[in-house]
Design a protein around this motif. Structure first.
Motif, PDB file in Angstrom:
ATOM      1  N   PRO A 106      -0.126  14.722  -1.830  1.00  0.00           N
ATOM      2  CA  PRO A 106      -0.238  13.874  -3.033  1.00  0.00           C
ATOM      3  C   PRO A 106      -1.637  13.288  -3.204  1.00  0.00           C
ATOM      4  O   PRO A 106      -2.102  13.122  -4.345  1.00  0.00           O
ATOM      5  N   ILE A 107      -2.312  12.968  -2.069  1.00  0.00           N
ATOM      6  CA  ILE A 107      -3.685  12.442  -2.182  1.00  0.00           C
ATOM      7  C   ILE A 107      -4.601  13.513  -2.763  1.00  0.00           C
ATOM      8  O   ILE A 107      -5.413  13.253  -3.669  1.00  0.00           O
ATOM      9  N   GLY A 108      -4.483  14.746  -2.246  1.00  0.00           N
ATOM     10  CA  GLY A 108      -5.307  15.854  -2.742  1.00  0.00           C
ATOM     11  C   GLY A 108      -5.061  16.144  -4.203  1.00  0.00           C
ATOM     12  O   GLY A 108      -6.004  16.424  -4.971  1.00  0.00           O
ATOM     13  N   GLU A 109      -3.797  16.055  -4.622  1.00  0.00           N
ATOM     14  CA  GLU A 109      -3.472  16.298  -6.030  1.00  0.00           C
ATOM     15  C   GLU A 109      -4.099  15.222  -6.918  1.00  0.00           C
ATOM     16  O   GLU A 109      -4.610  15.518  -8.004  1.00  0.00           O
ATOM     17  N   LEU A 110      -4.093  13.981  -6.409  1.00  0.00           N
ATOM     18  CA  LEU A 110      -4.719  12.886  -7.148  1.00  0.00           C
ATOM     19  C   LEU A 110      -6.223  13.121  -7.314  1.00  0.00           C
ATOM     20  O   LEU A 110      -6.776  12.965  -8.422  1.00  0.00           O
ATOM     21  N   ILE A 111      -6.904  13.538  -6.234  1.00  0.00           N
ATOM     22  CA  ILE A 111      -8.343  13.778  -6.280  1.00  0.00           C
ATOM     23  C   ILE A 111      -8.667  14.942  -7.219  1.00  0.00           C
ATOM     24  O   ILE A 111      -9.619  14.877  -8.015  1.00  0.00           O
ATOM     25  N   LEU A 112      -7.880  16.016  -7.138  1.00  0.00           N
ATOM     26  CA  LEU A 112      -8.113  17.168  -8.015  1.00  0.00           C
ATOM     27  C   LEU A 112      -7.953  16.780  -9.488  1.00  0.00           C
ATOM     28  O   LEU A 112      -8.755  17.178 -10.341  1.00  0.00           O
ATOM     29  N   ARG A 113      -6.939  15.996  -9.767  1.00  0.00           N
ATOM     30  CA  ARG A 113      -6.703  15.583 -11.154  1.00  0.00           C
ATOM     31  C   ARG A 113      -7.868  14.719 -11.674  1.00  0.00           C
ATOM     32  O   ARG A 113      -8.360  14.920 -12.787  1.00  0.00           O
ATOM     33  N   GLU A 114      -8.303  13.744 -10.852  1.00  0.00           N
ATOM     34  CA  GLU A 114      -9.391  12.859 -11.275  1.00  0.00           C
ATOM     35  C   GLU A 114     -10.705  13.631 -11.421  1.00  0.00           C
ATOM     36  O   GLU A 114     -11.498  13.375 -12.339  1.00  0.00           O
ATOM     37  N   ALA A 115     -10.944  14.601 -10.516  1.00  0.00           N
ATOM     38  CA  ALA A 115     -12.175  15.400 -10.603  1.00  0.00           C
ATOM     39  C   ALA A 115     -12.186  16.234 -11.882  1.00  0.00           C
ATOM     40  O   ALA A 115     -13.221  16.347 -12.568  1.00  0.00           O
ATOM     41  N   CYS A 116     -11.026  16.812 -12.215  1.00  0.00           N
ATOM     42  CA  CYS A 116     -10.935  17.616 -13.443  1.00  0.00           C
ATOM     43  C   CYS A 116     -11.137  16.742 -14.688  1.00  0.00           C
ATOM     44  O   CYS A 116     -11.787  17.156 -15.667  1.00  0.00           O
ATOM     45  N   LYS A 117     -10.590  15.554 -14.640  1.00  0.00           N
ATOM     46  CA  LYS A 117     -10.790  14.632 -15.767  1.00  0.00           C
ATOM     47  C   LYS A 117     -12.272  14.281 -15.914  1.00  0.00           C
ATOM     48  O   LYS A 117     -12.788  14.159 -17.037  1.00  0.00           O
ATOM     49  N   LYS A 118     -12.963  14.150 -14.757  1.00  0.00           N
ATOM     50  CA  LYS A 118     -14.383  13.791 -14.796  1.00  0.00           C
ATOM     51  C   LYS A 118     -15.219  14.929 -15.369  1.00  0.00           C
ATOM     52  O   LYS A 118     -16.154  14.705 -16.156  1.00  0.00           O
ATOM     53  N   ILE A 119     -14.867  16.150 -14.995  1.00  0.00           N
ATOM     54  CA  ILE A 119     -15.576  17.311 -15.561  1.00  0.00           C
ATOM     55  C   ILE A 119     -15.406  17.321 -17.082  1.00  0.00           C
ATOM     56  O   ILE A 119     -16.362  17.529 -17.846  1.00  0.00           O
ATOM     57  N   LYS A 120     -14.163  17.098 -17.523  1.00  0.00           N
ATOM     58  CA  LYS A 120     -13.869  17.093 -18.952  1.00  0.00           C
ATOM     59  C   LYS A 120     -14.641  15.970 -19.654  1.00  0.00           C
ATOM     60  O   LYS A 120     -15.160  16.150 -20.774  1.00  0.00           O
ATOM     61  N   PHE A 121     -14.733  14.838 -18.986  1.00  0.00           N
ATOM     62  CA  PHE A 121     -15.468  13.704 -19.548  1.00  0.00           C
ATOM     63  C   PHE A 121     -16.935  14.062 -19.783  1.00  0.00           C
ATOM     64  O   PHE A 121     -17.498  13.793 -20.859  1.00  0.00           O
ATOM     65  N   PHE A 122     -17.576  14.699 -18.788  1.00  0.00           N
ATOM     66  CA  PHE A 122     -18.989  15.066 -18.933  1.00  0.00           C
ATOM     67  C   PHE A 122     -19.178  16.154 -19.995  1.00  0.00           C
ATOM     68  O   PHE A 122     -20.201  16.185 -20.693  1.00  0.00           O
ATOM     69  N   GLN A 123     -18.201  17.036 -20.111  1.00  0.00           N
ATOM     70  CA  GLN A 123     -18.279  18.051 -21.168  1.00  0.00           C
ATOM     71  C   GLN A 123     -18.304  17.384 -22.540  1.00  0.00           C
ATOM     72  O   GLN A 123     -19.075  17.764 -23.430  1.00  0.00           O
ATOM     73  N   GLU A 124     -17.456  16.409 -22.704  1.00  0.00           N
ATOM     74  CA  GLU A 124     -17.385  15.703 -23.983  1.00  0.00           C
ATOM     75  C   GLU A 124     -18.670  14.909 -24.263  1.00  0.00           C
ATOM     76  O   GLU A 124     -18.983  14.603 -25.412  1.00  0.00           O
ATOM     77  N   LYS A 125     -19.404  14.605 -23.188  1.00  0.00           N
ATOM     78  CA  LYS A 125     -20.678  13.895 -23.338  1.00  0.00           C
ATOM     79  C   LYS A 125     -21.856  14.861 -23.485  1.00  0.00           C
ATOM     80  O   LYS A 125     -23.013  14.438 -23.512  1.00  0.00           O
ATOM     81  N   GLY A 126     -21.560  16.167 -23.569  1.00  0.00           N
ATOM     82  CA  GLY A 126     -22.608  17.145 -23.817  1.00  0.00           C
ATOM     83  C   GLY A 126     -23.097  17.881 -22.589  1.00  0.00           C
ATOM     84  O   GLY A 126     -23.977  18.739 -22.693  1.00  0.00           O
ATOM     85  N   MET A 127     -22.561  17.547 -21.417  1.00  0.00           N
ATOM     86  CA  MET A 127     -22.988  18.233 -20.182  1.00  0.00           C
ATOM     87  C   MET A 127     -22.011  19.392 -19.937  1.00  0.00           C
ATOM     88  O   MET A 127     -21.074  19.297 -19.147  1.00  0.00           O
ATOM     89  N   GLN A 128     -22.266  20.504 -20.622  1.00  0.00           N
ATOM     90  CA  GLN A 128     -21.314  21.609 -20.655  1.00  0.00           C
ATOM     91  C   GLN A 128     -21.207  22.376 -19.337  1.00  0.00           C
ATOM     92  O   GLN A 128     -20.177  22.997 -19.070  1.00  0.00           O
ATOM     93  N   ASP A 129     -22.240  22.339 -18.509  1.00  0.00           N
ATOM     94  CA  ASP A 129     -22.226  23.155 -17.295  1.00  0.00           C
ATOM     95  C   ASP A 129     -22.073  22.329 -16.016  1.00  0.00           C
ATOM     96  O   ASP A 129     -22.285  22.839 -14.911  1.00  0.00           O
ATOM     97  N   PHE A 130     -21.730  21.076 -16.166  1.00  0.00           N
ATOM     98  CA  PHE A 130     -21.613  20.226 -14.982  1.00  0.00           C
ATOM     99  C   PHE A 130     -20.307  20.553 -14.237  1.00  0.00           C
ATOM    100  O   PHE A 130     -19.213  20.498 -14.817  1.00  0.00           O
ATOM    101  N   SER A 131     -20.441  20.898 -12.962  1.00  0.00           N
ATOM    102  CA  SER A 131     -19.266  21.283 -12.156  1.00  0.00           C
ATOM    103  C   SER A 131     -19.051  20.273 -11.027  1.00  0.00           C
ATOM    104  O   SER A 131     -19.979  19.580 -10.602  1.00  0.00           O
ATOM    105  N   ILE A 132     -17.818  20.206 -10.549  1.00  0.00           N
ATOM    106  CA  ILE A 132     -17.471  19.329  -9.414  1.00  0.00           C
ATOM    107  C   ILE A 132     -16.716  20.151  -8.377  1.00  0.00           C
ATOM    108  O   ILE A 132     -15.814  20.947  -8.720  1.00  0.00           O
ATOM    109  N   SER A 133     -17.092  19.971  -7.134  1.00  0.00           N
ATOM    110  CA  SER A 133     -16.387  20.666  -6.041  1.00  0.00           C
ATOM    111  C   SER A 133     -15.509  19.668  -5.291  1.00  0.00           C
ATOM    112  O   SER A 133     -15.878  18.506  -5.109  1.00  0.00           O
TER     113      SER A 133
END
Length: 721
Positions: A533-560
């Motif tokens: 459950p902790i890993g699922e929480l981190i994956l979800r938040e990381a994906c949300k952060k990627i989406k957030f940066f995309q919406e701010k114009g950073m189209q190629d920003f990736s998170i590992s």
């Protein structure tokens, strides 16, 4: 009844020729008639019980009427004579039909009845007794007496036949039911043991008077005293029933098991005068019980005791309240890295391997000790009444030394080591659960210290485990309260000198203790399964952060995001991650999963298949900490990865050690040829950065740019423009 009426009539009439013979004849007639009627009544009821009421209603009144007609009214013949004669002949046939199993009685009563009926008919036609009434009375009385006596003899003979038949049926029933019989007659001082009982030991032809002595002689010496004691207690009326199970030797000199049970009969004084019972051969039942006992208390793989047995033995010591001054020790021995041995030789040979280990441990411990296989590759040794802790250490070290010697399995020569934990009780632990837990804590401590050693449990370890338990309880609450947050360490692209990604690092923000570092809770989360459950929480938040940066114009920003072996083994991991990506509507190529070499090697083939499925979804795979594990270039060719991350331990010396520089250069060069993107971790110095640029490293991360940033800090840094 008829004889009584007849005799009464005669005495009232008193003929002139009265003599003593007449009186005697009447007495005989009365006795015979009573015997006849009683015998016929009893047997007719016995033979045709359901018609007994008709017998009482018809036969007895019929005899009374005839008697009244013949003797009271004195008709001197006529119709009543013929009926009485017919009745006697009929009774004669009944006797031969109903009492066919009688030997003597049926002839006495049957022939007498027939003769009496014939004499009545002859007297009617010839009046052969008209001048000799006394002779008539005497003959009549004698025949009636013989009829009655014959009927009584029939009754006795039939009863004996039935008794014999019942005994035979009882004997056959016992033999068919696998039961033997014994009987002691204390008054006659005789003993009977049936042939069925003797057949259990293959000696059914032994003479009856010799059976008791032989039977007692063949009982196992260890069981004989118990058998005698239980019998004595029963004969003293201390037990309601005698029951005993014991071993007895058969003709083949092998012991079988007998269940003896019986009950004594006592006289009015309370002394036993007879003791009767049964023998049952319970050998098969005992074998079945032994098998059940083996399954309950023995390990089928190694043949040593199992966890249930050693738990029982420790708790027995507790029941004895640990005799004053006694101290015992429990050793928990765990094979180091046994999983890799199993992967190498397979589970079947792995079982053989465990058997060899158990034999080696057994050869090192005292004879009165208990060895059990607790689970998997974990063994427990119980040492009784130890002298001191040093003597236990010596035994433990002897075991570890024995296990270090090579083991030949199939075509392999295998070298192993083991870690041992020791606890002494009752000083440390009052029941098996506590004692085992403390010994296991010490064993785990031995593994932490480098394996291949023994550690004695102490109170400080207990404090650590209490802290661990508390931390585990807090962690469950932390999952519910979403106390886990992410710190992001930026990654810079050396080609365009821009931040193009970040690694998500989990942190625990405890409401009272503040930030708890990952090395304190990640191993515990993996052990408890909370990492999912902790890993699922981190994956979800990381994906949300990627989406957030995309919406701010950073189209190629990736998170590992780092993935543990527990997550990767979860059957729902791929599907769960795919659901998160679809739910957030994320481009999967911007998400990277970091896997360490050691995780991949745990179940290599299975993990490769999972990684391939993840790549099919568009997710990128990074091999983390390269160089700290197997570091085999051969594996790199097989791995379905996109990114290779060079461990900080190599980067630390790249600007100081020429050899380290050559190694890093070789790794980068090889990775490039395999079309891997290369990321260097832990870059902290300018000199390191310059060398990595020269060697054509793609990305770097480390404190040279910034420490890990929490979400708000990351936003400010990346979005400040």
């Amino acid at each position: 009844m008829s004889s009584f009426v007849y005799t009464l009539s005669f005495l009232l009439d008193v003929p002139e020729e009265f003599t003593g013979v007449t009186l005697i004849s009447n007495i005989l007639l009365l006795t015979g008639t009573m015997l006849l009627v009683n015998g016929l009544y009893v047997f007719l009821i016995d033979k045709i019980f359901k018609y007994s009421k008709y017998i009482r209603v018809i036969v007895i009144p019929f005899i009374l009427i005839l008697s009244f007609d013949i003797f009271v009214l004195d008709t001197n013949g006529g119709f009543s004579y013929f009926l009485f004669a017919f009745l006697m002949i009929f009774i004669s046939s009944i006797v031969f039909v109903f009492f066919k199993n009688a030997q003597i009685g049926k002839y006495i009563s049957g022939i007498s009845c027939f003769l009496l009926g014939v004499i009545y008919i002859l007297d009617f036609y010839t009046e052969m007794f008209s001048d000799s009434e006394l002779v008539w009375y005497f003959i009549h009385s004698i025949l009636f007496l013989l009829i009655g006596i014959g009927i009584i003899i029939c009754y006795y003979e039939i009863t004996q036949v039935r008794l014999t038949q019942a005994e035979e049926r009882y004997r056959l029933a016992l033999e068919g039911a696998n039961e033997g019989v014994f009987e002691y007659d204390f008054k006659k001082n005789t003993t009977y043991i049936s042939s069925k009982s003797m057949s259990f030991i293959g000696r059914s032809k032994v003479e009856e008077h010799k059976r008791r002595a032989l039977w007692d002689l063949l009982i196992h010496t260890e069981d004989y005293r118990e058998m005698k004691d239980k019998l004595k207690r029963h004969l003293n009326r201390e037990t309601e029933q005698y029951t005993c199970e014991y071993r007895i030797k058969n003709k083949s000199n092998k012991y079988i098991w007998i269940n003896a049970r019986g009950k004594a009969l006592f006289d009015e004084v309370g002394n036993p005068y007879k003791f009767t019972g049964f023998h049952t051969n319970i050998t098969e039942r005992k074998k079945h019980e032994e098998r059940i006992n083996y399954l309950a208390y023995y390990d089928e793989v190694t043949g040593v005791y199992n966890r249930a047995y050693i738990s029982k033995k420790v708790n027995e010591l507790q029941d004895r309240e640990f005799y004053k001054g006694e101290k015992h020790a429990l050793l928990v021995i765990d094979i180091d890295d046994f999983k890799y041995v199993n992967d190498l030789i397979g589970h079947v040979q792995g079982d053989f391997f465990l058997k060899v280990i158990s034999e080696r441990i057994k050869s090192c411990i005292p004879n009165n000790s208990v060895l059990s296989r607790y689970s998997g590759d974990e063994f427990i040794v119980l040492l009784y009444n130890i002298k001191n802790i040093e003597s236990v250490r010596e035994i433990s070290n002897l075991i570890l030394e024995s296990l270090r010697k090579k083991i030949h399995v199939m075509n392999h020569e295998i070298f192993i080591s083991a870690s041992s934990g020791i606890t002494v009780f009752p000083d440390q632990g009052k029941n098996f659960q506590e004692i085992f837990m403390f010994a296991e804590i010490a064993m785990n401590k031995a593994k932490e210290l480098g394996k291949n050693r023994c550690v004695v449990f102490n109170k400080n370890m207990n404090d650590e485990i209490l802290e661990r338990v508390l931390l585990e309880n807090n962690m469950y609450e932390a999952v519910e309260n979403e106390e886990f947050i992410i710190a992001y360490q930026l990654q810079k692209d050396l080609k365009n000198d821009k931040f193009t990604g970040a690694e998500a690092l989990v942190r625990w923000k405890h409401p009272e203790k503040g930030l708890i570092p990952p090395n304190k809770f990640i191993p515990l989360a993996e052990e408890t399964g909370l990492i999912i459950p902790i890993g699922e929480l981190i994956l979800r938040e990381a994906c949300k952060k990627i989406k957030f940066f995309q919406e701010k114009g950073m189209q190629d920003f990736s998170i590992s995001v780092n993935v543990s072996s527990v997550q990767l083994k979860s059957p729902n991991f791929v599907a769960s991650l795919n659901n998160i990506i679809n739910e957030i509507d994320l481009d999967p190529k911007l998400l990277t999963l970091e896997i360490t070499e050691s995780i991949l090697m745990e179940s290599f083939e299975l993990n490769i298949k999972k990684l391939e499925k993840l790549r099919e979804l568009g997710i990128k795979i990074a091999l983390d900490d390269f160089g700290t594990g197997y570091s085999s270039f051969n594996y790199l060719v097989k791995l379905p990865i996109d990114i290779l991350k060079i461990d900080k331990s190599f980067i630390d010396g790249v600007h100081k050690n020429p050899k380290a520089k050559l190694v890093v250069e070789g790794i980068i060069s090889f990775a490039k040829k395999l079309n891997f993107l290369v990321v260097a971790e832990g870059v902290e110095e300018i000199e390191q950065l310059e060398i990595l640029k020269e060697q054509d490293c793609d990305k770097i991360q480390g404190y040279i740019f910034s420490k890990p940033l929490f979400e708000s800090e990351l936003d400010r840094m990346l979005l400040k423009k």
